[in-house]
Design an enzyme around this catalytic site. Structure first.
Site, PDB file in Angstrom:
ATOM      1  N   GLY A 296      82.379  68.400  46.538  1.00  0.00           N
ATOM      2  CA  GLY A 296      83.702  67.907  46.855  1.00  0.00           C
ATOM      3  C   GLY A 296      83.642  66.594  47.618  1.00  0.00           C
ATOM      4  N   CYS A 297      84.775  65.889  47.666  1.00  0.00           N
ATOM      5  CA  CYS A 297      84.795  64.551  48.273  1.00  0.00           C
ATOM      6  C   CYS A 297      84.635  64.613  49.788  1.00  0.00           C
ATOM      7  CB  CYS A 297      86.060  63.809  47.873  1.00  0.00           C
ATOM      8  SG  CYS A 297      87.587  64.708  48.167  1.00  0.00           S
ATOM      9  N   PHE A 298      85.465  65.407  50.472  1.00  0.00           N
ATOM     10  CA  PHE A 298      85.280  65.572  51.912  1.00  0.00           C
ATOM     11  C   PHE A 298      83.880  66.114  52.206  1.00  0.00           C
ATOM     12  CE2 PHE A 298      90.028  65.989  52.910  1.00  0.00           C
ATOM     13  CZ  PHE A 298      90.068  64.848  53.693  1.00  0.00           C
ATOM     14  N   ALA A 299      83.452  67.077  51.402  1.00  0.00           N
ATOM     15  CA  ALA A 299      82.143  67.699  51.626  1.00  0.00           C
ATOM     16  C   ALA A 299      81.027  66.673  51.552  1.00  0.00           C
ATOM     17  CB  ALA A 299      81.909  68.812  50.613  1.00  0.00           C
ATOM     18  N   THR A 300      81.125  65.719  50.625  1.00  0.00           N
ATOM     19  CA  THR A 300      80.085  64.704  50.491  1.00  0.00           C
ATOM     20  C   THR A 300      80.000  63.847  51.744  1.00  0.00           C
ATOM     21  OG1 THR A 300      80.290  64.636  48.077  1.00  0.00           O
ATOM     22  CG2 THR A 300      79.345  62.697  49.153  1.00  0.00           C
TER      23      THR A 300
END
Length: 325
Positions: A134-138
């Protein structure tokens, strides 16, 4: 040439895949699948492609392509794969969240590898199926993993991260209308965002004894793309030692840059870069991590994974420069 199919072709992540893959020297776009836009030109949904590519959306798939990117939205990849079969040689990269957690990685004889190259590069190279992060996760994982690798996470981590409106997808919602989003800011899913599961999973992969809390407040920004994340926690090591650890951890990772200067989102928007800034006050470290949510946070990282899976240099087709103004 790598033959490519894109499923769920009318959304933002599909549009970014097409934009980048058009200039990838080893890629050939075979089909873009969209049931709502079948028969219409790609530029009908992706206006930035007008005059650049002559291809129509289709509602049929070619099961023999070399790789398929699933851009279907969360929870929809499983049902699509149940209804559509691909050859045993076809590689699959899922940009949704269906297979990111270890408990969900196995499906119908397929085992999905979590596709954060800076953490799992060796496994990605030999993988057939990838769960794209995911984007936040990255952004958040890249900020924390060097600390976890040295066992230095020994307290709660406070995270505040703001994302652009494209992070909500192409579908309209009350909080994505221009009149609401412009000159406005809000938080959502505070303390229980869905990306916390994969972030904690990766932290524990490197520091199995971490049992404190990641306290995450995600925000909606009044811009279209990018993530600006700030994290702070207690760490006793000096700033110099921490910078050295971060630089060593990312020494062979071409898209991550470490600095002690102030950074901003325009340094990474439209690129596959992640820039991480470190500063220290007393025993607290402040980590700032910036990425483009649609590129490093989604489509660019998916292409980076494709490159690794097919034995290419991972930067192939991803030499993208931001615009600072």
């Amino acid at each position: 040439m790598i033959s490519i199919g894109i499923i769920g072709g009318s959304g933002y992540t599909a549009g970014e895949l097409i934009r980048i893959l058009m200039f990838h020297p080893n890629a050939k776009l075979d089909f873009v699948y969209s049931t709502t836009n079948a028969g219409k030109p790609l530029s009908f949904a992706h206006h930035d492609l007008l005059g650049d590519i002559e291809m129509n959306f289709t509602n049929t798939v070619n099961p023999e392509v070399n790789v398929v990117f699933l851009c279907l939205g969360h929870g929809k990849s499983i049902s699509f794969l149940e209804d559509n079969q691909f050859s045993d040689a076809t590689k699959i990269i899922d940009l949704g969240n269906d297979f990111r957690l270890t408990k969900d990685k196995d499906f119908n004889g397929k085992s999905f590898v979590y596709g954060l190259p800076e953490l799992n590069k060796t496994d990605i190279k030999s993988a057939q199926y990838i769960a794209n992060p995911g984007c936040f996760a990255t952004a958040i994982q890249l900020a924390l993993l060097p600390l976890a690798s040295h066992g230095l996470l020994n307290d709660d981590v406070h995270i505040n991260a703001t994302t652009g409106s494209t992070g909500a997808g192409v579908g309209l919602a009350a909080t994505s209308h221009f009149s609401w989003r412009n000159n406005n800011m809000s938080h959502y899913k505070a303390f229980n965002h869905q990306h916390l599961g994969e972030i904690n999973q990766s932290v524990n992969q490197l520091q199995a004894d971490y049992r404190d809390e990641l306290i995450f407040v995600p925000n909606r920004g009044d811009f279209t793309r990018g993530i600006f994340a700030t994290l702070y926690t207690k760490v006793e090591e000096s700033l110099e030692d921490l910078v050295a650890k971060y630089e060593t951890f990312y020494a062979d990772q071409p898209f991550v840059t470490i600095t002690t200067t102030d950074i901003n989102m325009k340094q990474v928007v439209q690129t596959n870069k992640c820039i991480i800034s470190l500063m220290k006050k007393g025993n607290r470290i402040l980590i700032t991590s910036v990425i483009d949510n649609l590129v490093k946070g989604a489509s660019g990282q998916a292409i980076q994974n494709m490159n690794l899976m097919f034995g290419l240099e991972e930067t192939t087709g991803l030499h993208l420069k931001p615009s600072g103004f």
